[in-house]
Design an enzyme around this catalytic site. Sequence first.
Site, PDB file in Angstrom:
ATOM      1  N   CYS A 238      -6.285  -2.572   1.892  1.00  0.00           N
ATOM      2  CA  CYS A 238      -4.882  -2.460   2.320  1.00  0.00           C
ATOM      3  C   CYS A 238      -4.862  -1.599   3.572  1.00  0.00           C
ATOM      4  CB  CYS A 238      -4.026  -1.838   1.215  1.00  0.00           C
ATOM      5  SG  CYS A 238      -4.134  -2.681  -0.382  1.00  0.00           S
ATOM      6  N   ALA A 239      -5.502  -2.082   4.628  1.00  0.00           N
ATOM      7  CA  ALA A 239      -5.821  -1.253   5.787  1.00  0.00           C
ATOM      8  C   ALA A 239      -4.600  -0.846   6.591  1.00  0.00           C
ATOM      9  CB  ALA A 239      -6.815  -1.974   6.688  1.00  0.00           C
ATOM     10  N   GLY A 242      -4.634   1.233   9.932  1.00  0.00           N
ATOM     11  CA  GLY A 242      -6.032   1.591  10.093  1.00  0.00           C
ATOM     12  C   GLY A 242      -6.396   3.050   9.994  1.00  0.00           C
ATOM     13  N   GLY A 243      -5.500   3.904   9.522  1.00  0.00           N
ATOM     14  CA  GLY A 243      -5.818   5.330   9.436  1.00  0.00           C
ATOM     15  C   GLY A 243      -7.053   5.618   8.610  1.00  0.00           C
ATOM     16  N   LYS A 244      -7.114   5.049   7.416  1.00  0.00           N
ATOM     17  CA  LYS A 244      -8.275   5.297   6.552  1.00  0.00           C
ATOM     18  C   LYS A 244      -9.479   4.471   6.990  1.00  0.00           C
ATOM     19  CE  LYS A 244      -5.731   6.971   2.534  1.00  0.00           C
ATOM     20  NZ  LYS A 244      -4.379   6.851   3.134  1.00  0.00           N
ATOM     21  N   ASP A 262      -5.501  -6.754   5.271  1.00  0.00           N
ATOM     22  CA  ASP A 262      -4.213  -6.420   4.667  1.00  0.00           C
ATOM     23  C   ASP A 262      -3.476  -7.734   4.428  1.00  0.00           C
ATOM     24  OD1 ASP A 262      -2.358  -3.598   4.659  1.00  0.00           O
ATOM     25  OD2 ASP A 262      -1.256  -5.490   4.538  1.00  0.00           O
ATOM     26  N   ASP A 308      -5.700   1.541  -0.459  1.00  0.00           N
ATOM     27  CA  ASP A 308      -4.578   2.415  -0.100  1.00  0.00           C
ATOM     28  C   ASP A 308      -3.329   1.668  -0.569  1.00  0.00           C
ATOM     29  OD1 ASP A 308      -2.989   4.365   0.917  1.00  0.00           O
ATOM     30  OD2 ASP A 308      -3.528   4.063   3.012  1.00  0.00           O
ATOM     31  N   CYS A 361       0.173   7.177  -2.092  1.00  0.00           N
ATOM     32  CA  CYS A 361       0.920   8.329  -1.552  1.00  0.00           C
ATOM     33  C   CYS A 361       2.175   8.499  -2.416  1.00  0.00           C
ATOM     34  CB  CYS A 361       1.260   8.146  -0.078  1.00  0.00           C
ATOM     35  SG  CYS A 361       2.080   6.601   0.338  1.00  0.00           S
TER      36      CYS A 361
END
Length: 433
Positions: A238-239, A242-244, A262, A308, A361
């Site tokens: 679940c990109a 692209g933070g992770k 994603d 994510d 989150c």
Amino acid sequence: MTPAARLSAAIDVIETIETARIPAAQALKEWGIAHRFAGSGDRAAIAGLVWDVLRRRASSAYLMDDDSARGRALGMLRLERGLDVENVAALCDGGRYAPAPLSEAERKALSERTLEGAPPPVAGDYPEWLDPYLEQAFGADRVAEATAMASRAPLDLRVNTLKAKPDKVQAALAHLGARPTPFSPLGLRIELSAGARNPGVQAEEAFVKGLVEVQDEGSQIAALFSAAKPGEQVIDLCAGAGGKTLALAAMMQGKGRLIATDRDKRQLAPIHERLSRAGVHNAEVRAPKGEADPLVDIKASADLVLIDAPCTGTGTWRRNPDAKWRMRPGALEIRLKDQAEVLDRAAGLVKPGGRIAYVTCSVLPAENGEQIRSFLDRHAEFTLAAPAETVTVLWDKAEDFAGAALRTPEGWLMTPRRTGTDGFFVSILRRKG
């Protein structure tokens, strides 16, 4: 614009949000278009006031015994900005572009009323329907936890170790007050006061050259807990933007195979430019095309799948206070279904001995521990990694983190009150070999 004029503008924007039933960001944008004379500093200051009113929407109205836009704005100045009655009165002097003078009732409320005796959803500033969920998560501490979730977040950065070391980047950003984060060895933090503008990090040379990315420390820790290693095959399922993915690439030191995908290809739009700026060369972005599965060639071969997960975002209320008031009970049910589906999908991608890193989150147990227990009931081939094992990746900070975060049988829960991060839940699942 004077501070008083900015306050008047913020009250107008709050009224627009309520009457037109539109998101705060849209209302602020429309105000800026209609008032082009306002400079960037004015717009930033007005936005800060509006976001702070949304942070303290329920408690401010309770304090003032007035649920109008003006009442909530005045209450916010007392609760969030810490102004006393005379300082508030100085802003509301009735002059040109200033709010009308305080009434006797408003003066009395600002001077004498407190939140003592307020119901938990009011004192903690969250929708009443979420109270049972937050009570399940935090019990009697839910007001304190929710209050911390309503405070302004700092600006956290992650140093890109493909290009730089933390001490070098900290020195380059010393003029912004950057300091190491408490737990992440890659994190830098810039503290922001209630009325401060966000620094223009994107204009800094360190950012332009890809030495640093904006990323909350909790998100950094979640990526670290996945323990991605050089040479592995890793999938960011679940990109999004692209933070992770960027964090995983740095952990892999450019070695191995990293696939970012994603289900919503629109979310992937920023990832290409970010990967290029960060100097990532081992990542492949796979956007969905119609009904075709972009991972059709991956069958039980991945060392790591990071999820994510789509969630309610309750852990990010500090950064998006508008979201908590717009959230409805039906949204939780939709997210629970999405999470179960993506977990089941990940199960078929992981090889024996491989692992799934499940991240939300959110602070709600239904999206966290309960979701993991349901997955394990469906997939006997998986087992939980012990949280005490997961935390060792933080090295000398592991003990401090373990003392701050909330450990559950299924993983770790970070919260603004406990860890100073956004709210994040992380669980590591291993496929039996």
